[in-house]
Design a protein around this motif. Sequence first.
Motif, PDB file in Angstrom:
ATOM      1  N   UNK A  55     -10.267  11.548   3.603  1.00 63.55           N
ATOM      2  CA  UNK A  55     -11.595  11.600   3.011  1.00 63.55           C
ATOM      3  C   UNK A  55     -12.517  12.543   3.795  1.00 63.55           C
ATOM      4  N   UNK A  56     -12.290  12.650   5.079  1.00 60.41           N
ATOM      5  CA  UNK A  56     -13.128  13.513   5.913  1.00 60.41           C
ATOM      6  C   UNK A  56     -12.789  14.989   5.689  1.00 60.41           C
ATOM      7  N   UNK A  57     -11.508  15.303   5.551  1.00 60.30           N
ATOM      8  CA  UNK A  57     -11.112  16.708   5.445  1.00 60.30           C
ATOM      9  C   UNK A  57     -11.317  17.261   4.038  1.00 60.30           C
ATOM     10  N   UNK A  58     -11.160  16.387   3.044  1.00 62.14           N
ATOM     11  CA  UNK A  58     -11.280  16.828   1.650  1.00 62.14           C
ATOM     12  C   UNK A  58     -12.610  16.359   1.060  1.00 62.14           C
ATOM     13  N   UNK A 117       0.266   6.799  -2.886  1.00 58.00           N
ATOM     14  CA  UNK A 117       0.446   6.786  -1.430  1.00 58.00           C
ATOM     15  C   UNK A 117       1.274   7.960  -0.916  1.00 58.00           C
ATOM     16  N   UNK A 118       1.947   8.702  -1.843  1.00 55.08           N
ATOM     17  CA  UNK A 118       2.884   9.745  -1.412  1.00 55.08           C
ATOM     18  C   UNK A 118       2.282  10.823  -0.493  1.00 55.08           C
ATOM     19  N   UNK A 153       0.837  -1.210   0.000  1.00 57.93           N
ATOM     20  CA  UNK A 153       0.000   0.000   0.000  1.00 57.93           C
ATOM     21  C   UNK A 153       0.871   1.259   0.000  1.00 57.93           C
ATOM     22  N   UNK A 154       1.889   1.274   0.829  1.00 62.39           N
ATOM     23  CA  UNK A 154       2.724   2.480   0.943  1.00 62.39           C
ATOM     24  C   UNK A 154       3.593   2.707  -0.298  1.00 62.39           C
ATOM     25  N   UNK A 171      -7.790   9.614  -4.026  1.00 63.41           N
ATOM     26  CA  UNK A 171      -6.631   8.732  -3.822  1.00 63.41           C
ATOM     27  C   UNK A 171      -6.804   7.907  -2.533  1.00 63.41           C
ATOM     28  N   UNK A 172      -7.264   8.556  -1.479  1.00 62.71           N
ATOM     29  CA  UNK A 172      -7.431   7.855  -0.209  1.00 62.71           C
ATOM     30  C   UNK A 172      -8.518   6.779  -0.326  1.00 62.71           C
TER      31      UNK A 172
END
Length: 285
Positions: A81-84, A21-22, A15-16, A93-94
């Motif tokens: 996802x919550x902030x954006x 993932x950056x 995943x990373x 991406x998330x």
Amino acid sequence: MQELMRMFSTIFRQITQHKWAWPFLEPVDVKGLELLDYYEVIEKPMDFGTIKSKMEAKDGTGYKNVREIYADVRLVFKNAMKYNDEKNQYHVMAKSLLEKFEEKWLLLLPKVAEEEKRLQEEEAEANSDMQRAREATYANMARELSSELLEVDKDLKNLKEMVIQKCSCRKLTSEEKRILGTALAKLSPENISRALQIVAENNPNFQATAREVDLDIDAQSDYTLWRLKVFVKDALEVNEKTTADTAFNNNDITEDKKNGSKRKRDSCDAQAKTNTKRTKKVSIL
């Protein structure tokens, strides 16, 4: 558990190392990006760098199991996802990486559940062993304490017997025997039975359990009389009959008290017969 950690580390690395993932590899640069409301929206910031450091920690501050790591990886994506908003690239991406991560986690989950069940069984067995060990310890302590108490009782009994033996070197006077007989008549039916048992212990022919019993004070040995004297004294103290107890232990009784004691004896004899009527008839001679 080590095998699970190894397998999860592989998933984490995949995943990373993904091209999207950056943004999540390091903590969000709140100040540099001027995200003034970030900490108002996000209660617990998380990033892959922090997770990796905690996974590699050797000082006891690391993760205890893979579920803890799983929760923090999800938190990285959930925060983004919550902030954006949904159209923001970081949200997209998330969300995409979270779906890939959940797919890999579902493949590992059966092994996680199996390992957790094994650990629970081991813990339950360990707790059971510990409980049995505690119970065994308490049982041993109880036995030791019981033995110690028995020894104390034995020592007290021996000491009491020694005192009685020493006292019995002196014969009771006729007056002391009379007072003893008076005091015996004041005992409760239960204590009368116990007194008769004392007599029987040193006189095998004495029928302590007979329906009608004749107790001849003069026929008893000095040792038996002293034992009876000690028993009666204790019994009367328990029953708070201080007047009878004082009279019983006072060897310097005046003539007036002697006459009064005789009248009390006649009264007590009648009372004793009344008290023992339900159990047995005891005549004190």
